[in-house]
Design a protein around this motif. Structure first.
Motif, PDB file in Angstrom:
ATOM      1  N   GLN A   7       0.766  -1.341  -0.097  1.00 46.23           N
ATOM      2  CA  GLN A   7       0.025  -0.054  -0.022  1.00 46.23           C
ATOM      3  C   GLN A   7       0.957   1.224  -0.007  1.00 46.23           C
ATOM      4  O   GLN A   7       1.361   1.503   1.029  1.00 46.23           O
ATOM      5  CB  GLN A   7      -0.760   0.103   1.323  1.00 46.23           C
ATOM      6  N   ILE A   8       1.285   1.619  -1.181  1.00 47.65           N
ATOM      7  CA  ILE A   8       1.955   2.808  -1.233  1.00 47.65           C
ATOM      8  C   ILE A   8       1.218   4.016  -2.112  1.00 47.65           C
ATOM      9  O   ILE A   8       0.832   3.807  -3.147  1.00 47.65           O
ATOM     10  CB  ILE A   8       3.243   2.455  -2.142  1.00 47.65           C
ATOM     11  N   TYR A   9       1.325   5.088  -1.171  1.00 48.30           N
ATOM     12  CA  TYR A   9       0.723   6.323  -1.644  1.00 48.30           C
ATOM     13  C   TYR A   9       1.644   7.437  -1.796  1.00 48.30           C
ATOM     14  O   TYR A   9       2.147   7.874  -0.556  1.00 48.30           O
ATOM     15  CB  TYR A   9      -0.909   6.737  -1.074  1.00 48.30           C
ATOM     16  N   VAL A  10       1.600   8.124  -2.884  1.00 46.98           N
ATOM     17  CA  VAL A  10       2.629   9.126  -2.998  1.00 46.98           C
ATOM     18  C   VAL A  10       2.140  10.347  -3.754  1.00 46.98           C
ATOM     19  O   VAL A  10       1.290  10.316  -4.818  1.00 46.98           O
ATOM     20  CB  VAL A  10       3.875   8.601  -3.905  1.00 46.98           C
ATOM     21  N   HIS A  11       2.323  11.485  -3.129  1.00 48.13           N
ATOM     22  CA  HIS A  11       1.920  12.921  -3.496  1.00 48.13           C
ATOM     23  C   HIS A  11       2.945  13.481  -4.025  1.00 48.13           C
ATOM     24  O   HIS A  11       4.207  13.640  -3.341  1.00 48.13           O
ATOM     25  CB  HIS A  11       1.453  13.715  -2.340  1.00 48.13           C
TER      26      HIS A  11
END
Length: 152
Positions: A7-11
């Motif tokens: 679960q990788i979330y990048v802004h």
């Protein structure tokens, strides 16, 4: 990849060269759709994209096989070519070198998406420079002023 669960979330944030206000409302939606297509074609999931006339924010769900630097390089290169080919601006268009990237947890998705979707309202109160410096400080990212974006 068998038995790989992530679960990788990048802004990610990057700016137009020299802070030129070249991204116009008349074609920004086309640009965002184009960038979304690049992200999806690379197997990543676009969660939000927005910006102002001089910079862009996008938020993705990222697979572990993705190299973020390669993805951003492709987005900048391809979208710059797209803007030139469509003749969206009579000025020379180029993205600044570099980018910012900040990771978030699943529980923060709604807040980050809302933040990106409200970019225009947000920047009525805060400059991009102040926003970017606040991100670097909030995420405890060490930096040197001379290596930040070229602020004009």
């Amino acid at each position: 990849m068998a038995n790989t669960y992530t679960q990788i979330y990048v802004h990610t944030v990057f700016a137009v060269q020299n802070w030129n206000a070249l991204i116009l409302p008349s074609w920004e939606e086309d640009l965002y759709k184009y960038i979304t297509g690049i992200v999806q074609n690379k197997g990543q999931k676009m969660l939000a994209i927005n910006g102002t006339t001089n910079h862009i924010h996008f938020f993705i769900g990222m697979k572990p096989t993705c190299c973020l630097s390669d993805l951003v390089r492709e987005i900048k290169k391809s979208s710059g070519t797209f803007i030139k080919e469509k003749k969206f601006t009579s000025s020379t268009f180029q993205w600044q070198e570099g980018f910012g990237a900040f990771s978030y947890s699943h529980s923060q998705l709604t807040d980050v998406i809302q933040y990106i979707n409200n970019q225009k309202e947000h920047h009525r109160k805060q400059t991009f420079r102040d926003e970017y410096l606040a991100f670097l400080k909030a995420f405890d990212v060490e930096f040197k002023d001379e290596y930040l974006f070229e602020w004009i």
